[in-house]
Every structure is written in C-alpha cells, then in structure tokens.
Design an enzyme around this catalytic site. Sequence first.
Site, short mmCIF file in Angstrom:
data_model
loop_
_atom_site.label_atom_id
_atom_site.label_comp_id
_atom_site.label_asym_id
_atom_site.label_seq_id
_atom_site.Cartn_x
_atom_site.Cartn_y
_atom_site.Cartn_z
N HIS A 120 -3.55 -9.78 24.68
CA HIS A 120 -3.91 -8.44 25.15
C HIS A 120 -4.60 -8.57 26.52
O HIS A 120 -5.59 -9.30 26.67
CB HIS A 120 -4.88 -7.76 24.18
CG HIS A 120 -4.26 -7.41 22.85
ND1 HIS A 120 -2.91 -7.44 22.60
CD2 HIS A 120 -4.85 -6.99 21.69
CE1 HIS A 120 -2.69 -7.06 21.35
NE2 HIS A 120 -3.84 -6.79 20.77
N LYS A 131 -11.39 3.05 18.36
CA LYS A 131 -12.06 1.77 18.05
C LYS A 131 -12.58 1.12 19.34
O LYS A 131 -13.68 0.59 19.38
CB LYS A 131 -11.08 0.81 17.34
CG LYS A 131 -10.80 1.21 15.90
CD LYS A 131 -9.91 0.19 15.22
CE LYS A 131 -8.50 0.68 15.11
NZ LYS A 131 -7.54 -0.25 14.54
N GLY A 158 0.18 -7.68 17.98
CA GLY A 158 -0.99 -6.92 17.55
C GLY A 158 -0.66 -5.86 16.52
O GLY A 158 -1.53 -5.35 15.83
N CYS A 166 -9.00 -6.45 18.03
CA CYS A 166 -8.58 -7.53 18.95
C CYS A 166 -8.60 -7.11 20.42
O CYS A 166 -8.83 -7.93 21.31
CB CYS A 166 -7.19 -8.02 18.56
SG CYS A 166 -6.02 -6.70 18.25
N VAL A 222 -1.88 -12.29 11.26
CA VAL A 222 -3.20 -12.91 11.29
C VAL A 222 -3.28 -14.02 10.25
O VAL A 222 -3.80 -15.12 10.51
CB VAL A 222 -4.29 -11.83 11.05
CG1 VAL A 222 -5.67 -12.45 10.92
CG2 VAL A 222 -4.27 -10.80 12.18
P1 NAP Z 1 0.59 -7.83 8.83
O1 NAP Z 1 1.34 -8.82 9.63
O2 NAP Z 1 1.25 -6.53 8.50
O3 NAP Z 1 0.10 -8.54 7.46
C1 NAP Z 1 -0.53 -7.81 6.42
C2 NAP Z 1 -0.83 -8.71 5.24
O4 NAP Z 1 -1.37 -7.89 4.19
C3 NAP Z 1 0.40 -9.42 4.64
O5 NAP Z 1 0.02 -10.70 4.18
C4 NAP Z 1 0.74 -8.53 3.44
O6 NAP Z 1 1.42 -9.23 2.40
C5 NAP Z 1 -0.64 -8.13 2.99
N1 NAP Z 1 -0.59 -6.90 2.17
C6 NAP Z 1 -0.07 -5.71 2.51
N2 NAP Z 1 -0.20 -4.83 1.48
C7 NAP Z 1 -0.81 -5.51 0.47
C8 NAP Z 1 -1.20 -5.17 -0.86
N3 NAP Z 1 -1.00 -3.94 -1.36
N4 NAP Z 1 -1.80 -6.12 -1.60
C9 NAP Z 1 -2.02 -7.36 -1.12
N5 NAP Z 1 -1.66 -7.75 0.13
C10 NAP Z 1 -1.06 -6.83 0.91
O7 NAP Z 1 -0.76 -7.43 9.56
P2 NAP Z 1 -1.64 -8.28 10.63
O8 NAP Z 1 -1.23 -7.96 12.00
O9 NAP Z 1 -1.71 -9.69 10.19
O10 NAP Z 1 -3.05 -7.58 10.46
C11 NAP Z 1 -3.87 -7.77 9.32
C12 NAP Z 1 -5.19 -7.04 9.53
O11 NAP Z 1 -5.84 -7.60 10.69
C13 NAP Z 1 -4.99 -5.54 9.84
O12 NAP Z 1 -6.05 -4.84 9.28
C14 NAP Z 1 -5.05 -5.49 11.37
O13 NAP Z 1 -5.46 -4.25 11.85
C15 NAP Z 1 -6.04 -6.58 11.69
N6 NAP Z 1 -5.90 -7.24 12.99
C16 NAP Z 1 -4.68 -7.62 13.46
C17 NAP Z 1 -4.59 -8.29 14.68
C18 NAP Z 1 -3.28 -8.72 15.29
O14 NAP Z 1 -3.29 -9.15 16.47
N7 NAP Z 1 -2.17 -8.68 14.58
C19 NAP Z 1 -5.76 -8.58 15.39
C20 NAP Z 1 -6.99 -8.19 14.86
C21 NAP Z 1 -7.04 -7.53 13.66
P3 NAP Z 1 3.04 -9.19 2.26
O15 NAP Z 1 3.58 -10.06 3.35
O16 NAP Z 1 3.29 -9.77 0.92
O17 NAP Z 1 3.45 -7.78 2.41
#
Ligand code: NAP
Length: 349
Positions: free
Chosen positions: A241, A204, A179, A148, A15
């Site tokens: 999706h 959800k 996702g 999403c 994201v």
């Molecule tokens: P992701 O790819 O796993 O990215 C997570 C982010 O959080 C990374 O920048 C990571 O940094 C950071 N992070 C993890 N642990 C941390 C900590 N202890 N302190 C500070 N930063 C930390 O996840 P994502 O898919 O982008 O999703 C992010 C959020 O959006 C989630 O809550 C998810 O449920 C929601 N979401 C996702 C989507 C989707 O389609 N992917 C859609 C809607 C909502 P590092 O890289 O340094 O580890």
Amino acid sequence: MSRVKVAVLGATGSVGQRFIQLLENHPYFEVTHLCASENSAGKTYGDVMKKRWKISSDIPAYAKNIVITTPDPEKTKDVALAFSGLDASIAGEVESAYASAGIHIISNSKNHRMDPIVPILSAEVNASHLDVLSSQKTKGKIITNSNCTIMGVTISLKPLYDLFGIESVMLFSMQAISGAGYPGVPTMDILGNVVPHIGGEEEKAEIEPLKCLGKVENGKIVHADFPISAHCNRVPVFDGHTVCVSVKFKKKPSKEEILSAWKNFSGEPQKLGLPQAPNPPILYREEEDRPQPRLDLETGRGMTTVIGRLRPDPIFDWKYVVLSHNTIRGAAGAALLNAELLYKKNFLG
Ligand code: NAP
C-alpha cells in the site's frame, strides 16, 4: 527452551498464509492448530492450499500435514495464543470466545479495534498501550493490529507527533489487491483501472491513527486530537500500500528535523532485539521517484516502512509518500511482532 504453542485462525486466507510463512522455525512459537471455515475443515493444510497458496516460497513443511479445523477454543485448549486472520464477519465473536477460554488473541480484524480497553498495537509506536490489558476482564487478552493502510502512515507520524505536534493530516492511498483478501477484487474490475472506493476504509484511516497515537488514562486509551481526511483507492498492484501524506504541524519543523526524526526512530522491538523487528523501522529514500512497491516492498523483510519525496506542501506544511507491505507490516508480520513483544514482556506465562 520449549516454544509457546499457538493456533492460526483464518490460516487459509491472505493474512493466514503470511502467518504460516513467518512462523516457520520461529524461536518463540510453535504452530499446533490451523483453523478456517467449514469449506476447508477436515482436510490437511497442504491439500487445501495446493491451488490457493499465493506466496512465492513453498508452503512450509511443518504446516502441510496439519488437519484444519473450524475455530473452537475447546479444541485448541493447549495453545496460549491464537493469531487471527479471520474474516471480519466471524472474527469478533470467535476472538471473544478464545479470550474467554483464556487464550490470548492477536487479531488483524476491525471488530475489537475501537474498544478503549483493546490496544491497536504497533509495537514501535505504542508498546505502553499494553497497560490497558489489565482492564480486560477475560483471562485471555485481545490485541489488534491497525488497518493495513494506516500502519506505515502511523509509524511515519509517530516521531513527528512526539517532537512537533500535529494540527491536521490528509492522506491519499493506492492500495494493493491482496488487501482485499482471497480471491479479492475481480480481474475485470481492477486490471487497467483504479477503484476510488474501498468499503469502510476511509473511516478506519481517519480514526485508527488517532487511537494508536493516543495515551493510556485510567486504564483506557484516549485518542490523539487532530483531524485526518482520507481518500482510499484500490489500484492494480499485487502487494504493498502506497500512501501520499500531507501534514500541518503545531510547530513547523525543517526538512532536516523531519529526516532526523525518522532516522533516529526506534522502539521496544529494536531495544529488545525481537526476531521480527525491522532495522531500521523507517528508511527514507532520497531518489525522487521512490518508494515504489516493485522496488521497495521487501525492505527489512517487508517490515520496514519506506518513505520518500519529502517536500513543502503549499496548503499543509510538508508532504511525503509512505510504502508498507500490507500483508507483512500491515498484518501478519506486525501481529507476530506484537506477539514477540508479549512473549518478551512475560505476558504469555
Ligand atoms: P481472506 O483471504 O478472505 O481470508 C479469510 C479467512 O477467514 C480464511 O481463512 C477463511 O477460511 C476464514 N473464514 C471465513 N469465514 C469463516 C467462518 N465462518 N469460520 C471460520 N473461518 C472463516 O481475508 P484476509 O485478507 O486474509 O483478511 C483477514 C482479516 O485480516 C480481515 O479481517 C481483514 O480485514 C484483515 N486484514 C487484511 C489485510 C490484507 O492485506 N489482506 C491486512 C490487514 C488486515 P476459508 O478459506 O476456509 O474460507
């Protein structure tokens, strides 16, 4: 006009990368801080993302030299707003700390979504839910996006709910691997396969549309009242999706009435001409085999909800298929649209 300074929390994730892409040359917002975990902190965004950038366009030049920090509102005092793409394990606590420090939060995580004084804002669907922000005691306000999977579903239901009332909904999702974040689902689990379980997703999908379609009463959001049954599946599609939806109505509409409701649907983002607003917000495709992620995902720069295959349902009244881009309309793009709405409505000072 000077732009509003913003931070991106979780800037390295799926994201977060979308935020970095969509905020390039944005007319209202200037990104000054990028935050992620300790693994990424202390290095420039360009260095960290050399191997992790998964979007087909290049990393925008403005972001490459920003040194990533861990999230800390004290270090980002000059920003008015923070976009959060943080992992849910950390998002709740960090987002609350930012709000307490007077920084508005636009979140993609689940943590604050079910709080009745925090809107799950989908700008075309429920801009009036911004009214509950005055019930939040912190100087900075928290606004969330929906999950999403249900983003496009809720947009498709909104005009139908308003015009015909809804008795019940059943939905089956086919959700892309992006996702699951980065690095996401292991290749050996998903290639040539379907995984019929995504932790917490069905719960959800069964509640969040009801909050989005609800109304504000006494400073709180009261949910719409109809049951939703959801089946959520992970499929080997990279982005997008797809959801099959069946709906039973209070007052059964004709096919023409449903198509006209979707065609005429628009909201505050279109009225205000917000930069991220899709036009149209809903596109109905007449072909019998659409929408498809490969063909339809980029419609409206990933912000348009694409619907097709409206046909009678022998158990419910009508059924159809909805496609929406999970990291754009379902996450960063919708969050940006919400922030643009706040900007235009003078919430950002
Ligand atoms: P992701 O790819 O796993 O990215 C997570 C982010 O959080 C990374 O920048 C990571 O940094 C950071 N992070 C993890 N642990 C941390 C900590 N202890 N302190 C500070 N930063 C930390 O996840 P994502 O898919 O982008 O999703 C992010 C959020 O959006 C989630 O809550 C998810 O449920 C929601 N979401 C996702 C989507 C989707 O389609 N992917 C859609 C809607 C909502 P590092 O890289 O340094 O580890």
